[in-house]
Design an enzyme around this catalytic site. Structure first.
Site, PDB file in Angstrom:
ATOM      1  N   CYS A 117     -19.745  13.664  21.952  1.00  9.53           N
ATOM      2  CA  CYS A 117     -19.543  13.053  21.849  1.00  9.53           C
ATOM      3  C   CYS A 117     -18.618  12.701  19.753  1.00  9.53           C
ATOM      4  O   CYS A 117     -19.094  13.117  18.596  1.00  9.53           O
ATOM      5  CB  CYS A 117     -20.153  11.082  21.004  1.00  9.53           C
ATOM      6  SG  CYS A 117     -20.591  11.264  22.827  1.00  9.53           S
ATOM      7  N   ARG A 122     -19.703  16.302  12.449  1.00 13.23           N
ATOM      8  CA  ARG A 122     -21.654  16.703  12.648  1.00 13.23           C
ATOM      9  C   ARG A 122     -22.028  17.783  12.072  1.00 13.23           C
ATOM     10  O   ARG A 122     -21.905  19.118  13.325  1.00 13.23           O
ATOM     11  CB  ARG A 122     -21.445  16.536  14.131  1.00 13.23           C
ATOM     12  CG  ARG A 122     -21.140  14.816  14.589  1.00 13.23           C
ATOM     13  CD  ARG A 122     -21.500  14.300  16.142  1.00 13.23           C
ATOM     14  NE  ARG A 122     -22.789  14.401  16.661  1.00 13.23           N
ATOM     15  CZ  ARG A 122     -22.810  14.094  17.486  1.00 13.23           C
ATOM     16  NH1 ARG A 122     -22.159  13.687  18.823  1.00 13.23           N
ATOM     17  NH2 ARG A 122     -24.267  13.702  17.665  1.00 13.23           N
ATOM     18  N   ASP A 125     -26.293  22.084   9.551  1.00 10.74           N
ATOM     19  CA  ASP A 125     -26.380  22.889   8.240  1.00 10.74           C
ATOM     20  C   ASP A 125     -28.195  22.658   7.963  1.00 10.74           C
ATOM     21  O   ASP A 125     -29.154  23.381   8.147  1.00 10.74           O
ATOM     22  CB  ASP A 125     -25.735  22.174   6.693  1.00 10.74           C
ATOM     23  CG  ASP A 125     -25.486  20.938   6.977  1.00 10.74           C
ATOM     24  OD1 ASP A 125     -25.845  19.910   7.502  1.00 10.74           O
ATOM     25  OD2 ASP A 125     -26.792  20.861   5.507  1.00 10.74           O
ATOM     26  N   ASP A 306     -27.835   4.246  18.222  1.00  5.42           N
ATOM     27  CA  ASP A 306     -26.819   3.782  19.488  1.00  5.42           C
ATOM     28  C   ASP A 306     -27.189   2.501  19.958  1.00  5.42           C
ATOM     29  O   ASP A 306     -26.378   3.013  21.210  1.00  5.42           O
ATOM     30  CB  ASP A 306     -27.299   5.323  20.048  1.00  5.42           C
ATOM     31  CG  ASP A 306     -27.163   6.711  19.959  1.00  5.42           C
ATOM     32  OD1 ASP A 306     -26.428   7.004  18.601  1.00  5.42           O
ATOM     33  OD2 ASP A 306     -27.882   7.406  20.542  1.00  5.42           O
TER      34      ASP A 306
HETATM   35  C1  UD1 Z   1     -28.967  11.896  18.026  1.00  9.24           C
HETATM   36  C2  UD1 Z   1     -28.924  11.464  19.256  1.00  9.24           C
HETATM   37  C3  UD1 Z   1     -27.708  10.497  19.319  1.00  9.24           C
HETATM   38  C4  UD1 Z   1     -27.620   9.836  17.580  1.00  9.24           C
HETATM   39  C5  UD1 Z   1     -27.761  10.692  16.442  1.00  9.24           C
HETATM   40  C6  UD1 Z   1     -28.946   9.385  16.256  1.00  9.24           C
HETATM   41  C7  UD1 Z   1     -29.527  12.927  20.617  1.00  9.24           C
HETATM   42  C8  UD1 Z   1     -28.732  14.034  21.939  1.00  9.24           C
HETATM   43  N1  UD1 Z   1     -27.922  12.646  20.315  1.00  9.24           N
HETATM   44  O1  UD1 Z   1     -27.860  12.599  17.055  1.00  9.24           O
HETATM   45  O2  UD1 Z   1     -27.280   9.842  19.812  1.00  9.24           O
HETATM   46  O3  UD1 Z   1     -27.135   9.326  17.168  1.00  9.24           O
HETATM   47  O4  UD1 Z   1     -29.212  11.309  16.905  1.00  9.24           O
HETATM   48  O5  UD1 Z   1     -30.018   8.485  16.044  1.00  9.24           O
HETATM   49  O6  UD1 Z   1     -30.265  13.102  20.791  1.00  9.24           O
HETATM   50  N2  UD1 Z   1     -26.933  15.791  10.096  1.00  9.24           N
HETATM   51  C9  UD1 Z   1     -26.848  16.667   8.921  1.00  9.24           C
HETATM   52  N3  UD1 Z   1     -26.814  17.981   8.526  1.00  9.24           N
HETATM   53  C10 UD1 Z   1     -27.576  18.101   9.828  1.00  9.24           C
HETATM   54  C11 UD1 Z   1     -27.694  17.254  10.945  1.00  9.24           C
HETATM   55  C12 UD1 Z   1     -27.640  16.030  11.118  1.00  9.24           C
HETATM   56  O7  UD1 Z   1     -25.989  15.803   7.540  1.00  9.24           O
HETATM   57  O8  UD1 Z   1     -27.773  19.262  10.147  1.00  9.24           O
HETATM   58  C13 UD1 Z   1     -26.391  14.344   9.828  1.00  9.24           C
HETATM   59  C14 UD1 Z   1     -25.171  13.977  10.863  1.00  9.24           C
HETATM   60  O9  UD1 Z   1     -24.197  14.159  10.490  1.00  9.24           O
HETATM   61  C15 UD1 Z   1     -25.359  12.414  10.630  1.00  9.24           C
HETATM   62  C16 UD1 Z   1     -27.500  12.120  10.449  1.00  9.24           C
HETATM   63  O10 UD1 Z   1     -27.417  12.938  10.176  1.00  9.24           O
HETATM   64  O11 UD1 Z   1     -24.886  11.613   9.450  1.00  9.24           O
HETATM   65  C17 UD1 Z   1     -27.956  11.998  11.686  1.00  9.24           C
HETATM   66  O12 UD1 Z   1     -27.697  12.523  12.611  1.00  9.24           O
HETATM   67  P1  UD1 Z   1     -28.481  13.212  13.281  1.00  9.24           P
HETATM   68  O13 UD1 Z   1     -30.399  12.627  13.020  1.00  9.24           O
HETATM   69  O14 UD1 Z   1     -29.049  14.582  14.120  1.00  9.24           O
HETATM   70  O15 UD1 Z   1     -27.985  13.258  14.923  1.00  9.24           O
HETATM   71  P2  UD1 Z   1     -28.238  14.017  16.403  1.00  9.24           P
HETATM   72  O16 UD1 Z   1     -29.630  14.647  16.731  1.00  9.24           O
HETATM   73  O17 UD1 Z   1     -27.060  14.986  16.605  1.00  9.24           O
END
Ligand code: UD1
Length: 369
Positions: A117, A122, A125, A306
């Site tokens: 989505c 997203r 890193d 969510d």
């Molecule tokens: C998961 C869920 C999604 C939910 C989200 C937050 C799955 C498949 N999806 O997404 O439905 O909305 O958790 O509860 O489980 N970020 C960074 N660097 C990274 C990783 C994340 O900056 O390496 C930031 C993202 O841009 C965002 C925040 O951290 O702003 C949270 O992201 P994250 O918890 O990683 O979400 P997902 O695991 O992708």
């Protein structure tokens, strides 16, 4: 199904069973690769992401079959590839969990950049940082592919700069068979993280602290098959709770873990909605117009991002002015345009929406994301 026709205006009344958690199953299915054995996964939700993940497991060489409607049997002893192409991953975010599992199983992974989505930028890193701390070499030179070489994974101290569900899961997956101890600090605490840890421990892993912000993983040499049942979906349950309130209905939502729903329950109570918790079900009843409230989304145990669109929708017909602030994603109010078409009065300013409650919404053509 391209179009859904809804004749609105009726209160929802009755009982509904909640499915297994999407965000748990999408981590647990790839994690089965670590067993090199047969895993039986129960309470698997019937959703397209599961079908896609099953297809990927097949393409990697696993034998996967349904033994009844919601139970999958996965034999990963035959998995013989560490390459996941763009064709296999383009619609799914959770495909990045294959990096953690494949480096853990094969010491190598070549996985296309994940789809999923569009909530704004997203980045991954924090996942990459974790893999590197455990001894991987990560290479992005091949267009849209992530190449990871991890011949000798060994434990390390991983401090996540941001609380990330995906990074916490991916580092756990990479660490379960790494040599020595891995500590994840500032880990995410979502229920599906605990579910994955419980699944991995059922396979013989040694993980402690899941559900807190420090997770300790002692690497083990070998994991084995197991039978495991996925937790109920917090977001599906929360969506039914909000739908019951928004339609001034009365719904008993079954197969839930009420503890996972506490932040949603708290906000519904604040809106004047009746909520009663039982052992594994929850009753939501609403007789009048909901009251206003402010919501800020945060990592668990905060209010889940969510659930933000569903709650904004409820507040659009509440009495008074509410403010919803998004604390996780950069761009998570795209759906508001569709609510405006139905007569809602919402102004979005960056990561916050101001909602002037209206008496009711009107039927209108709308577009899903
Ligand atoms: C998961 C869920 C999604 C939910 C989200 C937050 C799955 C498949 N999806 O997404 O439905 O909305 O958790 O509860 O489980 N970020 C960074 N660097 C990274 C990783 C994340 O900056 O390496 C930031 C993202 O841009 C965002 C925040 O951290 O702003 C949270 O992201 P994250 O918890 O990683 O979400 P997902 O695991 O992708």
């Amino acid at each position: 199904m391209d179009k859904i026709f809804i004749n609105g205006g009726n209160p929802l009344k009755g009982e509904v069973n909640v499915s297994g958690a999407k965000n748990a199953v999408l981590a647990i299915l790839p994690a089965a690769i670590l067993a090199q054995d047969v895993c039986v996964i129960e309470n698997v939700p019937d959703i397209s992401d599961v079908a896609m993940m099953v297809r990927i497991l097949h393409q990697l060489g696993a034998r996967v079959k349904y033994i009844n409607d919601n139970t999958l049997e996965i034999d990963t002893s035959t998995v013989n590839s560490y390459v996941v192409t763009h064709e296999m991953t383009k619609h799914m975010r959770a495909s990045y969990y294959l990096i953690g599992t494949l480096i853990s199983r094969f010491g190598r992974a070549k996985v296309a950049m994940p789809g999923g989505c569009n909530f704004g930028v997203r980045p991954i890193d924090q996942h990459i940082k974790g893999f590197e701390i455990l001894g991987s070499v990560v290479d992005f030179r091949e267009n849209a592919m992530i190449n990871v070489n991890a011949e000798n994974l060994s434990g390390g101290f991983v401090y996540l700069d941001i609380v990330s569900v995906g990074a916490t899961i991916n580092v756990m997956l990479a660490a379960v068979r790494a040599k020595g101890l891995t500590v994840i600090e500032n880990a995410a605490k979502e229920p599906h993280i605990v579910d994955l840890a419980n699944f991995l421990n059922s396979m013989g892993a040694d993980i402690r602290g899941a559900g807190t912000d420090v997770i300790k993983i002692k690497g083990v040499d070998h994991l084995h098959g197991c039978t495991y049942s996925i937790i109920p979906d917090q977001i599906e349950a929360g969506t039914f709770m909000v739908a019951a309130a928004a339609t001034r209905g009365e719904v008993l939502i079954k197969n839930v873990i009420p503890k996972h729903l506490e932040s949603i329950t708290a906000k519904l109570l604040q809106c004047g909605v009746y909520v009663e918790e039982f052992d594994d079900s929850i009753l939501v009843k609403c007789t009048g117009r909901p009251k206003r409230c402010n919501v800020k989304t945060m990592p668990h145990p905060g209010f889940p991002t969510d659930m933000q669109p569903q709650f904004t929708t409820l507040l659009s017909i509440a009495e008074g002015t509410s403010i919803v602030s998004e604390g996780v994603w950069d761009n998570r109010f795209q759906y508001v345009d569709q609510l405006l078409r139905m007569g809602a009065n919402i102004t979005v300013n960056g990561k916050a929406a101001t909602i002037e409650g209206v008496e009711h919404l009107n039927g209108s053509p709308v577009k899903g994301g």
